[in-house]
Structure formats: structure tokens, C-alpha cells
Motif scaffolding. Sequence first.
Motif, PDB file in Angstrom:
ATOM      1  N   PHE A 197      -8.670  -3.664   2.913  1.00 40.09           N
ATOM      2  CA  PHE A 197      -7.569  -2.938   2.296  1.00 40.09           C
ATOM      3  C   PHE A 197      -7.970  -2.382   0.924  1.00 40.09           C
ATOM      4  O   PHE A 197      -7.128  -1.883   0.196  1.00 40.09           O
ATOM      5  N   PRO A 235      -9.956   2.562  -3.073  1.00 37.89           N
ATOM      6  CA  PRO A 235      -9.094   2.086  -1.989  1.00 37.89           C
ATOM      7  C   PRO A 235      -9.397   2.808  -0.690  1.00 37.89           C
ATOM      8  O   PRO A 235      -9.672   3.998  -0.661  1.00 37.89           O
ATOM      9  N   GLY A 243      -2.639   3.763   2.950  1.00 40.00           N
ATOM     10  CA  GLY A 243      -3.072   2.399   3.144  1.00 40.00           C
ATOM     11  C   GLY A 243      -3.847   1.851   1.963  1.00 40.00           C
ATOM     12  O   GLY A 243      -4.687   0.974   2.121  1.00 40.00           O
ATOM     13  N   ARG A 244      -3.585   2.343   0.770  1.00 44.13           N
ATOM     14  CA  ARG A 244      -4.383   1.993  -0.397  1.00 44.13           C
ATOM     15  C   ARG A 244      -3.685   1.003  -1.311  1.00 44.13           C
ATOM     16  O   ARG A 244      -2.512   1.168  -1.637  1.00 44.13           O
ATOM     17  N   VAL A 245      -4.403  -0.011  -1.714  1.00 44.01           N
ATOM     18  CA  VAL A 245      -3.925  -0.878  -2.785  1.00 44.01           C
ATOM     19  C   VAL A 245      -4.335  -0.258  -4.112  1.00 44.01           C
ATOM     20  O   VAL A 245      -5.326   0.457  -4.205  1.00 44.01           O
ATOM     21  N   ASP A 272      -1.290  -5.802  -5.976  1.00 42.15           N
ATOM     22  CA  ASP A 272      -0.717  -5.425  -4.677  1.00 42.15           C
ATOM     23  C   ASP A 272      -0.977  -6.471  -3.595  1.00 42.15           C
ATOM     24  O   ASP A 272      -0.624  -6.251  -2.442  1.00 42.15           O
ATOM     25  N   THR A 279       0.831  -1.200   0.000  1.00 43.59           N
ATOM     26  CA  THR A 279       0.000   0.000   0.000  1.00 43.59           C
ATOM     27  C   THR A 279       0.866   1.251   0.000  1.00 43.59           C
ATOM     28  O   THR A 279       2.088   1.181   0.163  1.00 43.59           O
TER      29      THR A 279
END
Length: 521
Positions: free
Chosen positions: A153, A210, A36-38, A43, A32
Amino acid sequence: MSELVPGGNMPLPDGAVTVRVPGPFDVSALITDDGGRVRGDGDFVFYNQPSAPGARLGGDTLTVDPPRLRPGATRVTVVVSPAEPGTPLARLPAPTLHVSAASGRPLARFAPPRPGQETVLLLAEIYRRGGGWKLRALGQGYADGLAGLARDFGVDVLDDGTAAAPATAPGVQTGSVTRQAPGDGGTSSAPPPPPTAPTRPNWPFLPTTPTAPTRLTPSTPPSAPSRPTPPRAGTRPTSSTPLIPRTGSHSPAPAATTARNSPDPDGFLSLVNSARAEAGSPPVALDARLTSAARAHAEAMASAGCLGVEGRDGLSVHQRVTAAGYTYLTVGEHLVSGPRTPAEFVRYCLSEEQSGRTLCDPAFLHAGLAYARDGRSGDMYWTALWARPLTPGDLARTAAEVVDLTNRERAGAGLPPLATDPLLTTAAQAHSADMVARAFYSHTSPDGSRPWDRAAAAGSRRHSIGENIACGQRSPAEVVDGWMKSPGHRANILKPDFTHIGIGFAGGGPAGMYWTQLFGA
């Protein structure tokens, strides 16, 4: 090599590192950015997708080369789950994380205690800080498997045609679940559909908007090097169930010796209250119950030769406080090894921002301190406890504050406020108390009851029920803020159909305070 406590962190050397979890487990990882982003299914590194730029999975070992991660990646979260899908981690040996440099040199070891009914455990994260990379121990569980973790996530998971389970957020920190009974006249007590037989999924992934995973670490302890100088600390560890392994390779240690049993060893209280006065906080008074709990925990750590919120006897420091007869509204702790005197201990606590904030927190009214010596190494282990007692009016006032903060979030989204429902309140309070009493953390009670079952048992006839749970947070503001940062909990709070709410909370479980937010329509 460092023994890490949950929330403990350490710098990593340049180049690749390997993370290994031996045993009947699957290792996976989520990559991430700062939010906190995929960015998509690429990912998520797991058994059916074993590689991504900068990350490669081989058997029980994940190799991470931070400079080679995709552009924008700043964090790799290491996850472990049972190799046999659907198996609670409680039925397996406690997983242990081993971290090594590219040369094979051991760097760190993290051994959380055996989880409960969770089926996924977030063990650690490798993250960028400034120009370097660090490792942080986590120990947070999910009750909803890898699918629930992936959803939180920001990955949409299709379970090969099976119906998706209710999304559950981190199982040792927060959880949310919603159920709409079928038909206009349905009730929340109708049994949920039977689960499908577990199979090891070969998921397709659909990237969604995300969102950041919720960690809800009330505070982060400083790093824990392996030698007692400088001091090691576990100040306000995360509210997950951390550390000392219940079994291990240590040879039997000589009995720990407590340094002194006087009410105020070496003027501890005057040192603390002097610091609190400078911070503008009221003084605390020593409490014999807190001192007794602190002494038991210090001796448990000294006997094990390791810092941790949980001892080899399976008791957490929060459970010791309750067992000593102290019912608290909020609690904090310092777990430290190294200082030789109370003056050194207080100086060390004040040298760290977070631990200093705990020591000077104006919410605390009582304190207890104890320290014990490891008869094998000579190291000193310290436990300081800080607490505010639960008074008769606190339950209603705290619940009302959670409701008020929740309704502020709804107002900001243009939604009507939720009305307090005494039946939902009864069910929510009973669930929080049950999680503390039976030392579990789940939407499903050990007897198999779910949120809609508990609401119906309390007398509620509402046709739609939702539940958020959390543990470890010390205040209404902290818990509502954490729920709002997690998509599943936020969805419950901002669901337009909900009209009523009940709040429950109780302290004294393995992770401290346990919160329940029950919604109805």
C-alpha cells in the motif's frame, strides 16, 4: 442484515459504522485515496497506532466515520491478522466480519472460508461512490504479514532491525518474490537465511512513493441482499477463496431438491444463444460435465441456504468443474438466487453489465446450468458455468502470450526482452499445477520449497531467481495487467538484471486459474 459474498457490496447509512471481528485476531485499517495511496504512517491504523481522523480502533472493533476521514480519503481497507504474529490463519477459527450502524443495528455479515497459510486477510473496504459510501466484501490474503501488506500500500516498514522478508503481494490474488544468490558463482538453490522468531512489531514507518494495492478482481458481483427478490447474485466472484462458512449457526436444512435433470431445462440454451447472437458471439453447446458440476454446486448452495463460490464441503465451483472431468482454458460462472425459471435467470444476468458480459463472452464454447430449491426457505439457487476446454496447443500459446505482453512492458521501459527458458518454464508449470492439485497459494510449497529450489530442481543454474504468482485471472492480458499494477510484481517484470522467463498456468484450483511467472538471470 445482508450476508455478503466476496465482491458483494452494499450502501452504508449516513454517519459512523462499526466493523467488528471477534476472536484471536488483530484488526487494522489502511486509509487511501482513489489511487489506493497512503499519505504516510498516519494512514495505517493498527494496535500501536489506534486512531486517525475518521477511524478509531478499540479492541476487536474499528469505528469508521467517513465524513471525518482526512481530506482526499475515499477508501478504508479493513484487515485482520493473527494476534500471535507469524501464526497462519489456517490454525485459527475462520474470521467473521460484523458490520453495524452507529445505533447498533446489524447491517452485514461476511464469513469467508478458513484461509490457508496466509497471515493477513483483507476482509472488506469502505469506499466512496458518488455522494455516498458503500461496503464491499473482499476476502484476499497476504502471506507476508502486515509488513508485506503495508509495503504494497506504499508504506516502507522497518521490522525493528530484522531483515525484511521478500515483498509478497496479496496472497489470494498475486504474489512476487525475488532472491539473488550471494557471490558471482552462487546458485539459486542455496537455502535462504533462517527466519527470525516472530515478535509483535512496533514498526517505524517511512512513507514511500505511494502505489495502489493490487486487487485483481476479474469481475465484481452485484450486491447480495438477504431476500431472494430481487435476485441475489455472485456472478464471477473475485478469485480469492470465498464464501459459504464451513460451520455456522444454521440448523440442519432439509435436502435440497434439483428442479430438473433434462439436458436443456426449459430451453435455457436457446435463450442464451439468442442473447449471444445479438452480442455477436458464437453459440455455446451444453456440456454434461459442466452441467454435473453446476448441479453439485447449486445443491450445495441450496443445502447451506447461502450463495458462495465454495460449499460447506470445502469444494469450490472451479474444483467441481475439474472433478467432473472438464479441463478448461478459461471458465466463468453465475451464482444467483431468486429467479424461478431459466428465462428469469437469463433476464437477470443480462440486466447486470458484468454478468451480461460473462454470459456473452465469445471465449466460451460450452455451458452448463442447474438449479436447486432450499427445502427450508423455498429459495431457488442457480449455478451457470461457462468454459472453453484446454487443447494441446493452448498451453504453449497462452504462455507465449504472457511472455509477449511482459516483453512489451519491458520495451516500454527501455529494457531488453526476456528469452523463454525451458527449464524455468518446467518449474513454473509444475508450481501452478501443484497449487491446483494441493489447493494452496504461496511462493512456498507445502513441502517447504521456494522458487529458487524449484528452479534448481528443474535443472536451472541461474544465479538470480524471481517469481510472480496470481490466481483467478481469466486471460494473459488480465494477469499481466494485474501484475503491472502491483509494485512488487512490476519490479520483477522490469528488473534490468533478468534475462530469461518461464510461464506456467493451470485451472481447477479453489480460485480458478493459477499463474506462475518465473524469472532468471
